[in-house]
Design an enzyme around this catalytic site. Sequence first.
Site, PDB file in Angstrom:
ATOM      1  N   THR A  96      54.078   4.298  26.270  1.00 25.61           N
ATOM      2  CA  THR A  96      53.905   4.277  27.722  1.00 25.61           C
ATOM      3  C   THR A  96      54.695   5.438  28.320  1.00 25.61           C
ATOM      4  OG1 THR A  96      53.665   1.881  27.712  1.00 25.61           O
ATOM      5  CG2 THR A  96      54.226   2.907  29.808  1.00 25.61           C
ATOM      6  N   LYS A 172      47.757   2.496  32.283  1.00 27.01           N
ATOM      7  CA  LYS A 172      48.817   1.657  31.723  1.00 27.01           C
ATOM      8  C   LYS A 172      49.916   1.397  32.745  1.00 27.01           C
ATOM      9  CE  LYS A 172      51.226  -0.717  28.764  1.00 27.01           C
ATOM     10  NZ  LYS A 172      51.730  -0.206  27.491  1.00 27.01           N
ATOM     11  N   LYS A 240      62.553   1.226  32.202  1.00 27.26           N
ATOM     12  CA  LYS A 240      61.861   2.503  31.983  1.00 27.26           C
ATOM     13  C   LYS A 240      60.541   2.570  32.761  1.00 27.26           C
ATOM     14  CE  LYS A 240      59.573   2.889  28.085  1.00 27.26           C
ATOM     15  NZ  LYS A 240      58.127   3.073  28.421  1.00 27.26           N
TER      16      LYS A 240
END
EC number: 1.1.1.411
Length: 301
Positions: A96, A172, A240
Amino acid sequence: MRTVAVIGLGAMGLGMAKSLLAAGLVVRGCDLSAAAVAALAEAGGTGCATPAEAVQGASVVVSVVVNADQTEAILFGPQGIAEVMPANAVFVSCATMAPEKARDFAGRLEALGRLYLDAPISGGAARAAKGELTILASGRPEAFAAADAALEAMSAKLYRLGDAAGTGAAFKMINQLLAGVHIAAACEAITFAARQDLDLEMVYEVITASAGNSWMFENRIPHVLAGDYRPLSAVEIFVKDLGIIQDMARAARYPVPLAAAALQLYLGAAGAGMGRDDDSSLARLYAGLSGVTLPKGESVS
């Protein structure tokens, strides 16, 4: 028989490697963990000491690492594989990351005569091992063609989202925005229920049969009820990912107040020492702030 290299044999990567083996592909893999490499060998794959060794003879390289920095190091670092991969091999990037990173890596790798497929994944370790992931992929048609057998082996749903790297990454991040907010909401709700002295098992039963349910409530709240915070998906993952979303939103001059609020909760949990624990640990953060007692079990912090 087509050879696939898998870089990163964590919970997701090892499962994906096993699904590739089950489909009859030759699999070579590497990981920093010797135990993970041994597990691949036990399953019928070939364990390798380095990424450069793993990609020898591989027409497809599946990278299952955490973030863009690790992806860049694997491709272009001092021991990088970009020039070691066979010509016309395809690098399937499952990390990702921000869309601009995916576009950058694709351009640099394609300039060297290799292919890049932006292919973040969703579904968890259990589905990875069954070859039932959702893959959100974008890239050149020839990259899809080169990776077709591997993608088919690893996925139950493969979305072909366009010809340009970065589109899969953007899809995503929309998923991660929702997932991060939904986990935070689920943890807030179950801890608020505890503050009301409700039977938490009954709360779970009622909510999962009601309109307030979400996939994340149904999936994560059992961890809270069991008091088991061993990491299936760690708090730091959403530190993150929601951080990336903040950066993307700032660049687009687009407000994401719910994602911003959720990020503060994940930061708080990480700062309280729960960064490597399961992301359902947000319930523990709420409990600590409100004096609520949650079920005790096999906690890790």
